[in-house]
Motif scaffolding. Structure first.
Motif, short mmCIF file in Angstrom:
data_model
loop_
_atom_site.label_atom_id
_atom_site.label_comp_id
_atom_site.label_asym_id
_atom_site.label_seq_id
_atom_site.Cartn_x
_atom_site.Cartn_y
_atom_site.Cartn_z
N ILE A 106 0.89 -1.18 0.00
CA ILE A 106 -0.15 -0.05 -0.19
C ILE A 106 1.04 1.01 0.18
N ILE A 155 -12.43 11.38 -5.17
CA ILE A 155 -12.66 12.24 -4.41
C ILE A 155 -12.18 13.85 -4.65
N VAL A 182 -10.65 15.88 4.11
CA VAL A 182 -11.14 14.32 3.84
C VAL A 182 -10.26 13.58 4.57
N LYS A 241 -10.41 12.53 8.41
CA LYS A 241 -11.62 11.76 8.62
C LYS A 241 -11.57 10.47 8.28
N LEU A 242 -10.84 10.36 7.14
CA LEU A 242 -10.78 8.98 6.51
C LEU A 242 -9.78 8.25 7.39
N LYS A 275 -11.77 6.91 10.15
CA LYS A 275 -12.70 6.09 10.02
C LYS A 275 -12.14 4.36 9.81
N LEU A 276 -10.98 4.69 9.28
CA LEU A 276 -10.19 3.41 8.74
C LEU A 276 -9.74 2.68 10.32
N LEU A 292 -12.79 1.23 11.86
CA LEU A 292 -13.21 -0.24 11.14
C LEU A 292 -12.26 -1.40 11.39
N GLU A 342 -16.92 14.88 4.84
CA GLU A 342 -16.77 13.91 6.19
C GLU A 342 -17.73 12.43 5.57
N LYS A 402 -17.91 11.70 2.41
CA LYS A 402 -16.93 11.04 1.46
C LYS A 402 -15.74 10.16 2.28
N ALA A 403 -15.31 10.95 3.10
CA ALA A 403 -14.36 9.91 3.95
C ALA A 403 -15.04 8.61 4.47
N GLU A 404 -16.07 8.77 4.85
CA GLU A 404 -16.61 7.65 5.55
C GLU A 404 -17.00 6.48 4.27
N LEU A 419 -15.32 6.34 1.48
CA LEU A 419 -14.06 5.60 0.89
C LEU A 419 -13.50 4.70 1.96
N ALA A 420 -13.64 4.92 3.47
CA ALA A 420 -13.26 3.98 4.12
C ALA A 420 -14.00 2.55 4.34
N ILE A 459 -15.44 1.62 1.64
CA ILE A 459 -15.14 1.00 0.39
C ILE A 459 -13.82 0.03 0.28
N LEU A 460 -12.79 1.01 1.13
CA LEU A 460 -11.48 0.14 1.24
C LEU A 460 -11.63 -0.94 2.00
N GLN A 461 -12.24 -0.81 3.31
CA GLN A 461 -12.58 -1.95 4.22
C GLN A 461 -13.15 -3.39 3.82
N GLY A 496 -11.22 -5.29 1.08
CA GLY A 496 -10.07 -6.09 1.49
C GLY A 496 -9.08 -5.41 1.05
N LEU A 497 -9.08 -4.06 0.90
CA LEU A 497 -7.86 -3.37 0.32
C LEU A 497 -6.92 -2.67 1.47
N VAL A 498 -7.42 -2.71 2.80
CA VAL A 498 -6.74 -2.10 3.76
C VAL A 498 -6.85 -3.25 4.95
#
Lengths: 323, 262
Positions: free
Chosen positions: A206, A304, A311, A314-315, A318-319, A322, B246, B248-250, B252-253, B255-257, B260-262
């Motif tokens: 990554i 985006i 962004v 926040k990203l 969120k990550l 999750l 905010e 958009k960030a959510e 994207l997070a 989608i990535l999760q 299985g990309l992250v």
């Protein structure tokens, strides 16, 4: 005769990609101009490379002389100047590369011939050769029409077209070296390899990549935190390297590394072609950029259009949640 | 050591919308912000560093409109000594070979050790002017330079090749070097320098002043015609994620999760 002479580029015993890519364009133009595409190799110990180029179904002319062991703009200019007189090609094409740009403009001045540099497409219409070029951050294309001349000079952008498949066997012909003198003014000294750092980004799974949009180094933590949260390595564009935000060996692009991570997150990178050339092999590409016209979006899977500073934090948050 | 540094005033189009004018061969630049070309900025810095290390003087040379004098004064403020601005709309500016011939006409007759310029203009991307200029002046050159070391009557440079490889080359002086970005850290102009710059010599010259026959650098002399400009079709297959930053960030997070990309 309307032959298109294609100077095959090589370095340290290897042919460069642009040498093959030009063969996706040259034969058709040559045919329209009533000639054929002919490859020219200038170097020392060229037998293997000549055979390889001939495998694309073209005639290969070789100037093989120890004098040309390493590229030297001054020597190349002398040889090509003499060969233009001898062979009278309709077009002389080289890569728009560190080699091509180093002597073609001087050759154009010396011979009073027209030059179209950084060409991405060629067409021959109603007796006029036309070159398409890219300008203004890749947002505008320009069509340059050549006025009639004995030989048109073209430097062709690496990566602008795909190389054709190898075809029927062509032929190889050795030419007498038209320039056997040494050159007094310019001397090749050595190749200098780039320094190797702690991370090899060509092996990263990554990559979080930054560009001019980061604005200043005090903003680095924003992207470093994201990288840490997803165990990514930090990379970047030329602008990021020039600004000193990341070390040179983490630069992605023509003058840096070609990378193939499974995820590439480009932030604040507009996506100049030099950068795209280095990262379009990534499996999934995410681009975050303020400018909706940014070329980076042409290769992105997820896009985006926004301010990265609004962004990305926040990203990251969120990550982390999750996980 | 006498150095000339050739600089260009260019629009910043990296984040701007670019529109082609109805004439089809120019772009609407009325809303662009202009500044020194990025690579030229590094060339200015390198010229000042060379002066600081070896003494001598630096002359700025630029072809451009009156408004570009802001940029020229900034180069003077950073330590360049004097400047020449060529302004003449008879030069075929779309052809770097004509620009090179004009710059050579402005340099001819002057003694110099080095001419520095950026390796590429960020507006038209030719990478041709500097190398053509060297040929016009009948001197050596090296392009895409990211290291300069002046020795006795010679200069050793590193040229940046593809893939991070460098090529060390030695040239006899005088020579033209086209400078790559990243070679140094361009300084900010000191306040004192900005004040001094106002008093430094800045000559504005035309082709006639330079003794250049306009016929030799004009549209008729150029062997290429700019036929048209157009906006290339942009093909994007990207999924554009919409919403407030905010959201958009959510999205994207997620989608990535999920992917299985992250």
């Amino acid at each position: 005769m309307g032959n298109v002479l294609v100077l095959a580029e090589h370095r340290q015993g290897e042919l460069r990609d642009v040498s093959f890519e030009m063969l996706a364009v040259a034969p058709a133009i040559a045919k329209d101009m009533g000639g054929e595409a002919v490859v020219l190799l200038v170097g020392s110990g060229m037998d293997d490379l000549a055979k390889k180029m001939a495998g694309y179904g073209v005639k290969v002319l070789v100037v093989d002389d120890p004098n040309f062991e390493n590229f030297n703009a001054e020597k190349y200019q002398k040889v090509l100047s003499a060969l233009i007189d001898d062979l009278k090609p309709a077009v002389l094409m080289t890569g728009h590369t560190a080699q091509g740009v180093d002597f073609m403009p001087a050759l154009a001045v010396e011979k009073n011939l027209p030059l179209a540099a950084d060409t991405i497409g060629l067409a021959y219409e109603d007796g006029t050769l036309k070159a398409t070029r890219s300008m203004y951050s890749g947002k505008v294309n320009a069509v340059m029409a050549f006025k009639p001349a004995e030989t048109y000079l073209v430097t062709f952008r690496e990566g602008a077209v795909e190389a054709p498949e190898a075809a029927a066997e062509g032929s190889v012909e050795k030419l007498d070296n038209p320039f056997t003198d040494d050159v007094p003014y310019r001397k090749f000294v050595e190749y200098v390899e780039a320094e190797v750092g702690d991370v090899d980004i060509t092996q990263s799974d990554i990559l979080v990549a930054i560009g001019r949009g980061l604005k200043e180094d005090k903003n680095l933590p924003v992207v470093e935190e994201l990288a840490a949260a997803i165990k990514a390595d930090l990379a970047g564009s030329r602008a990021a390297t020039d600004a000193g935000w990341i070390p040179h060996d983490r630069q992605v692009g023509t003058s840096g590394k070609a990378v193939k991570p499974k995820l590439y997150i480009a932030m604040g990178i507009s996506g100049a072609f030099q950068h795209l050339a280095g990262m379009k092999g990534a499996k999934t590409i995410v681009a975050i950029n303020k400018d909706p016209e940014a070329p980076i979006f042409t290769v992105a899977d997820y896009a985006i259009v926004d301010d990265l500073f609004k962004v990305v934090p926040k990203l990251t948050e969120k990550l982390k949640e999750l996980k | 050591m006498k150095t000339l540094v050739c600089i260009k005033y260019v629009p910043d189009t990296s984040e701007a919308e670019v529109k082609v004018n109805p004439d089809g061969i120019t772009v609407d630049d009325s809303r662009f912000s202009f500044d020194i070309n990025d690579a030229d900025n590094y060339a200015v810095e390198e010229s000042v560093l060379l002066k600081e290390a070896h003494g001598g003087e630096v002359t700025v040379l630029s072809m451009g409109p009156k408004k570009s004098e802001v940029m020229i004064r900034m180069a003077l403020a950073k330590g360049c000594d004097k400047a020449v601005r060529v302004e003449d709309d008879r030069v075929a500016g779309h052809d770097p070979l004509m620009v090179a011939k004009t710059l050579a006409g402005a340099i001819k007759g002057q003694e110099f050790d080095l001419v520095l310029t950026g390796c590429m203009a960020s507006d038209d991307w030719h990478m041709s002017t500097g190398v053509a200029l060297a040929e016009e002046l009948g001197v050596n050159h090296a392009s895409m330079v990211n290291y300069v070391e002046v020795m006795d009557g010679k200069v050793k440079v590193h040229r940046e090749l593809e893939g991070g490889l460098l090529e060390a080359v030695e040239l006899e002086l005088p020579a033209v070097l086209t400078i790559q970005t990243g070679i140094n850290e361009p300084r900010y102009a000191p306040i004192r320098g900005i004040r001094q710059a106002q008093k430094k010599e800045l000559n504005v010259v035309s082709l006639d002043d330079l003794g250049i026959d306009p016929e030799t650098v004009g549209m008729d002399a150029s062997q290429v015609v700019l036929e048209k400009l157009y906006i290339p079709e942009v093909e994007s297959t990207a999924e554009f994620i919409e919403g407030e930053p905010e959201e958009k960030a959510e999205k994207l997070a997620s989608i990535l999760q999920k992917g299985g990309l992250v």
